[in-house]
Design a protein around this motif. Structure first.
Motif, mmCIF file in Angstrom:
data_model
loop_
_atom_site.group_PDB
_atom_site.id
_atom_site.type_symbol
_atom_site.label_atom_id
_atom_site.label_comp_id
_atom_site.label_asym_id
_atom_site.label_seq_id
_atom_site.Cartn_x
_atom_site.Cartn_y
_atom_site.Cartn_z
ATOM 1 N N UNK A 26 0.835 -1.098 -0.108
ATOM 2 C CA UNK A 26 -0.112 0.178 -0.012
ATOM 3 C C UNK A 26 0.998 1.246 0.091
ATOM 4 N N UNK A 27 0.601 2.150 -0.700
ATOM 5 C CA UNK A 27 1.389 3.583 -0.785
ATOM 6 C C UNK A 27 0.143 4.839 -0.968
ATOM 7 N N UNK A 28 0.394 5.705 0.131
ATOM 8 C CA UNK A 28 -0.444 6.845 0.007
ATOM 9 C C UNK A 28 0.877 7.924 -0.072
ATOM 10 N N UNK A 29 0.284 8.900 -0.800
ATOM 11 C CA UNK A 29 1.326 10.084 -1.358
ATOM 12 C C UNK A 29 0.745 11.384 -1.052
ATOM 13 N N UNK A 30 1.661 12.167 -0.841
ATOM 14 C CA UNK A 30 1.116 13.720 -0.794
ATOM 15 C C UNK A 30 2.056 14.530 -1.615
ATOM 16 N N UNK A 31 1.764 15.593 -2.246
ATOM 17 C CA UNK A 31 2.526 16.703 -2.990
ATOM 18 C C UNK A 31 2.883 16.206 -4.316
ATOM 19 N N UNK A 106 7.064 16.528 -0.836
ATOM 20 C CA UNK A 106 6.326 15.105 -1.456
ATOM 21 C C UNK A 106 6.931 14.429 -0.179
ATOM 22 N N UNK A 107 5.843 13.455 0.176
ATOM 23 C CA UNK A 107 5.845 12.675 1.309
ATOM 24 C C UNK A 107 5.057 11.089 0.815
ATOM 25 N N UNK A 108 5.783 9.934 1.429
ATOM 26 C CA UNK A 108 5.030 8.684 1.058
ATOM 27 C C UNK A 108 4.874 8.082 2.475
ATOM 28 N N UNK A 109 3.647 7.195 2.534
ATOM 29 C CA UNK A 109 3.389 6.578 3.381
ATOM 30 C C UNK A 109 3.327 4.961 3.152
ATOM 31 N N UNK A 110 4.025 4.004 3.536
ATOM 32 C CA UNK A 110 4.086 2.846 2.634
ATOM 33 C C UNK A 110 3.849 1.508 3.573
ATOM 34 N N UNK A 111 3.045 0.679 3.305
ATOM 35 C CA UNK A 111 2.824 -0.357 4.119
ATOM 36 C C UNK A 111 3.303 -1.592 3.273
ATOM 37 N N UNK A 112 3.795 -2.850 3.808
ATOM 38 C CA UNK A 112 3.972 -3.932 2.899
ATOM 39 C C UNK A 112 3.809 -5.216 4.150
ATOM 40 N N UNK A 113 2.949 -6.080 3.706
ATOM 41 C CA UNK A 113 2.777 -7.246 4.566
ATOM 42 C C UNK A 113 2.455 -8.666 3.678
ATOM 43 N N UNK A 114 2.781 -9.654 3.973
ATOM 44 C CA UNK A 114 2.901 -10.874 3.542
ATOM 45 C C UNK A 114 3.386 -12.175 4.038
ATOM 46 N N UNK A 115 3.315 -13.181 3.327
ATOM 47 C CA UNK A 115 3.518 -14.552 3.733
ATOM 48 C C UNK A 115 4.192 -15.165 2.733
ATOM 49 N N UNK A 116 5.062 -16.339 3.148
ATOM 50 C CA UNK A 116 5.642 -17.279 2.116
ATOM 51 C C UNK A 116 5.374 -18.763 2.830
ATOM 52 N N UNK A 117 5.557 -19.662 1.721
ATOM 53 C CA UNK A 117 5.146 -20.978 2.043
ATOM 54 C C UNK A 117 6.340 -21.800 1.307
ATOM 55 N N UNK A 118 7.106 -22.486 2.262
ATOM 56 C CA UNK A 118 8.262 -23.317 1.407
ATOM 57 C C UNK A 118 7.550 -24.809 1.092
#
Length: 353
Positions: A26-31, A106-118
């Motif tokens: 997810x990325x939110x931006x301003x400017x 200019x500013x950014x607010x970023x969010x990352x989440x996830x999972x992995x399965x071997x």
């Protein structure tokens, strides 16, 4: 720990044999007046499969297999969830600006989440937030607490750690719900995501006096090793390994460049060795095997616009303006959990407050 933007850049490199991954960015931006204020993308096994931005205001499929597998109810539900998340993420930029004593720019607010399965059943999950291309706060699943990357994030950490509710719910999501949906999506795209395609290997040179590149392309999954040998011995000096790039058809390409003078490789046997899925391809470096910049095939392969990468660039452009570094990434090992849902974004409102 690692910036969320950096994770976006290396996200497509997490795919290899016997391993599956599900990630959301997810990325939110301003400017940025001509750029969406909010963008999300879902990626499974390195392939973007869902997309939303504040201009279209609609969660949309990015893979044919995804469009065929889920109906209107799914897309409407995901759209409503993402719309609900959008405003809180945009607001979080203002909160962060206050924390850092910032006004315009200019500013950014970023969010990352996830999972992995071997392939052996090992599970991992990760959950991180970044601001202006730098780490802000992340979830430590082993302790069910949050880690603040700077003093400005301490207020958020203290609030979230006070009850433990968010850490527990997100850990549960990553350990179970995320894995369930990962398996479901892999099932949807099985013929694409579990295919195996060997690389095409070429030796490329811009001019007779320039360095020579060993270019592997069209391979899937992404796990490939490119190395050089000199007179039958491993040679890792004067070698630059390029970034993994995703092609328009979802396959991958990568380049390793040998920076030695032509007179050196002409009097010694240099060999490019490409290993992928148990198959080894060896190309001996000789003048007759080199394709130059004037050949149509190499130019088409390297310069061709990569549609999927452009999709990722949409999300990352604002971050590139402030992001100056790349670091290592180690997701946390998993335990147990329960339930079923797609995204966990309903739990991410007012992130920084």
């Amino acid at each position: 720990m690692q910036s969320v933007l950096a994770l976006l850049l290396i996200g497509i490199q997490l795919v290899y044999a016997g391993k599956h991954s599900l990630q959301y960015f997810y990325t939110a931006t301003s400017g940025l007046p001509n750029f969406p204020q909010f963008v999300t993308v879902g990626i499974v096994d390195g392939q973007p499969f869902t997309y939303y931005d504040s201009n279209i205001r609609r969660e949309t499929p990015r893979q044919e297999w995804m469009a065929k597998s889920e109906g209107e109810e799914y897309w409407e539900g995901e759209t409503q969830k993402t719309i609900g998340t959008e405003q809180s993420f945009v607001n979080n930029i203002n909160v962060a600006k206050d924390r850092f004593n910032q006004t315009g720019g200019v500013h950014t607010f970023q969010f990352m989440y996830g999972c992995e399965l071997d392939g052996d059943g090992t599970k991992r999950g990760y959950w991180q937030i970044g601001y202006d291309g730098e780490d802000f706060i992340s979830l430590d699943k082993s302790t069910r607490t949050f880690t603040a990357a700077n003093p400005q994030a301490m207020t958020t950490k203290v609030k979230w750690d006070s009850t433990g509710a968010l850490a527990n719910s997100q850990s549960n999501y990553l350990e179970n719900i995320c894995i369930e949906w990962l398996q479901k999506y892999v099932g949807y795209g099985k013929s694409t995501l579990e295919r195996k395609v060997s690389p095409q290997v070429s030796l490329l040179q811009k001019s007779p006096s320039s360095s020579v590149s060993c270019h592997a392309t069209g391979f899937y999954p992404s796990g490939v090793t490119i190395s050089w040998q000199r007179e039958g011995q491993e040679h890792d000096e004067d070698v630059d390994l390029g970034e993994l790039i995703i092609n328009e058809d979802g396959t991958f390409q990568r380049v390793s460049t040998l920076n030695v003078k032509p007179e050196e490789w002409k009097k010694n046997e240099y060999k490019c060795v490409v290993e992928h899925q148990g198959k080894t391809i060896r190309e001996i470096l000789t003048e007759d095997k080199i394709k130059t910049n004037h050949a149509s095939v190499p130019i088409g392969i390297i310069v061709g616009v990569v549609a999927v990468v452009l999709l990722l660039v949409i999300i990352a452009v604002a971050g590139f303006m402030v992001y100056q570094k790349k670091k290592g990434f180690k997701p946390v090992a998993s335990d147990d959990g329960s339930n079923s849902s797609t995204h966990s974004n309903q739990n991410h409102k007012d992130e920084t407050r």
